[in-house]
Design an enzyme around this catalytic site. Sequence first.
Site, PDB file in Angstrom:
ATOM      1  N   ARG A 239      47.362 -42.089 -17.644  1.00 31.26           N
ATOM      2  CA  ARG A 239      46.234 -43.015 -17.723  1.00 31.26           C
ATOM      3  C   ARG A 239      45.733 -43.031 -19.168  1.00 31.26           C
ATOM      4  O   ARG A 239      45.645 -41.967 -19.805  1.00 31.26           O
ATOM      5  CB  ARG A 239      45.081 -42.585 -16.798  1.00 31.26           C
ATOM      6  CG  ARG A 239      45.309 -42.862 -15.331  1.00 31.26           C
ATOM      7  CD  ARG A 239      45.331 -44.354 -15.007  1.00 31.26           C
ATOM      8  NE  ARG A 239      45.554 -44.616 -13.590  1.00 31.26           N
ATOM      9  CZ  ARG A 239      46.753 -44.803 -13.021  1.00 31.26           C
ATOM     10  NH1 ARG A 239      47.850 -44.761 -13.744  1.00 31.26           N
ATOM     11  NH2 ARG A 239      46.841 -45.066 -11.731  1.00 31.26           N
ATOM     12  N   GLU A 268      42.966 -52.206 -20.013  1.00 31.71           N
ATOM     13  CA  GLU A 268      44.201 -52.955 -19.722  1.00 31.71           C
ATOM     14  C   GLU A 268      43.843 -54.326 -19.180  1.00 31.71           C
ATOM     15  O   GLU A 268      42.951 -54.400 -18.323  1.00 31.71           O
ATOM     16  CB  GLU A 268      45.054 -52.177 -18.707  1.00 31.71           C
ATOM     17  CG  GLU A 268      45.528 -50.835 -19.274  1.00 31.71           C
ATOM     18  CD  GLU A 268      46.333 -49.988 -18.277  1.00 31.71           C
ATOM     19  OE1 GLU A 268      46.522 -50.427 -17.129  1.00 31.71           O
ATOM     20  OE2 GLU A 268      46.763 -48.896 -18.662  1.00 31.71           O
ATOM     21  N   HIS A 287      51.966 -50.954 -18.775  1.00 28.92           N
ATOM     22  CA  HIS A 287      51.747 -50.220 -17.518  1.00 28.92           C
ATOM     23  C   HIS A 287      52.821 -50.560 -16.471  1.00 28.92           C
ATOM     24  O   HIS A 287      52.532 -51.128 -15.424  1.00 28.92           O
ATOM     25  CB  HIS A 287      50.337 -50.492 -16.954  1.00 28.92           C
ATOM     26  CG  HIS A 287      49.869 -49.395 -16.040  1.00 28.92           C
ATOM     27  ND1 HIS A 287      48.556 -49.053 -15.875  1.00 28.92           N
ATOM     28  CD2 HIS A 287      50.569 -48.539 -15.232  1.00 28.92           C
ATOM     29  CE1 HIS A 287      48.448 -48.046 -15.014  1.00 28.92           C
ATOM     30  NE2 HIS A 287      49.667 -47.722 -14.611  1.00 28.92           N
TER      31      HIS A 287
HETATM   32  C1  DGY Z   1      50.341 -45.483 -10.522  1.00 27.76           C
HETATM   33  O1  DGY Z   1      50.849 -45.857  -9.459  1.00 27.76           O
HETATM   34  O2  DGY Z   1      49.261 -44.886 -10.547  1.00 27.76           O
HETATM   35  C2  DGY Z   1      51.090 -45.712 -11.791  1.00 27.76           C
HETATM   36  O3  DGY Z   1      50.224 -45.766 -12.863  1.00 27.76           O
HETATM   37  C3  DGY Z   1      51.951 -46.936 -11.718  1.00 27.76           C
HETATM   38  O4  DGY Z   1      52.701 -47.106 -12.878  1.00 27.76           O
END
Ligand code: DGY
Length: 336
Positions: A239, A268, A287
């Site tokens: 993250r 984002e 992402h």
């Molecule tokens: C999630 O599922 O939390 C991931 O960040 C996806 O890429």
Amino acid sequence: MIKPRVYVTRRTLQPGLELLSSRCEVTVHQGEEPPSREELIRNIRGKDGLLCMLTDRIDSEVIGAAPSLKVISSFSVGVDHIDTAEATRRGIYVTYTPGVLTQATADLAFTLMMAAARRISEADRYVRNGEWKIGWSPTMLLGEEAYGKTLGIVGLGRIGSAVAERALGFRMKVLYHSRTRSPEKEKKLNAEYRSLDDLLKESDFVSLHIPFTEKTRQIIDRQKLGLMKKNAVLINTSRGQVVDEDALAEALEKGWIAGAGLDVYSTEPLPADSPLLKLKNTVLSPHIGSATHQTRSLMSEITAKNLLAVLKGEEPPYLFNPEVKEIRPLSEIKVF
Ligand code: DGY
């Protein structure tokens, strides 16, 4: 028999929607954009289940708008977008999709590591922009090597461990930092435990695999970046909020570290004025950690199975908040 009502915040791949529609009355948000907050609150009213994405902020106000809600099934492994404490307090089951996206995300972390080390984005632009004028040069686009180097993994959970497995094939020395030490994993993955500071000081590559919580917010800050080697590359597929992004941009610009491979950002999509966009030594992806056909299809199926299991009063395959069972046992939920 009245079917339970479910709100799905984005069109997902087919296997999940088909499964849900066979047992529930399903409302699917249309369009590529996430629903607005107003739409989310309006549509969640009267629903028994919610299938949401990591872009939906499911806070206490949203949860409070749905007194009949029994399950929140997230199409993600991270659940930082959900107020899980509030959900638990209200007896709402929160489910997620670990496991199925481990390999895809570990692949991306390794891809970013190699791409940043060998300056692949820069090289690609160099070719496309017509800058490649001399066929070959002994000093053109020199990068770092991964084979035999030291990889520091912060967070040796499922994805961190899968990255360590890949590193074994590259004969890398694997260091890790985690809340708890695991002698079994150390043995299996030939990994050595380090304090976070020592890991940062010793590693040529640092890959982050920790969830975002108040404890991990900007855990990689200016001081920590200052500990890293000048030739080091930072990889983040977890993250964005676990890194101080301004400090990272400064570290990359001033050469405190050699490069970064990033899939996640504190905001984002990445804002157009982000300093990261101007830096040559970064490889940026939007992402896409779990974005493979195979994984997204499995995620679709698992989110539906998680949701249906709770409504059937059965143990879901992936429950994030097992303590909820003490507040509202599954037998009290059974709606079909
Ligand atoms: C999630 O599922 O939390 C991931 O960040 C996806 O890429």
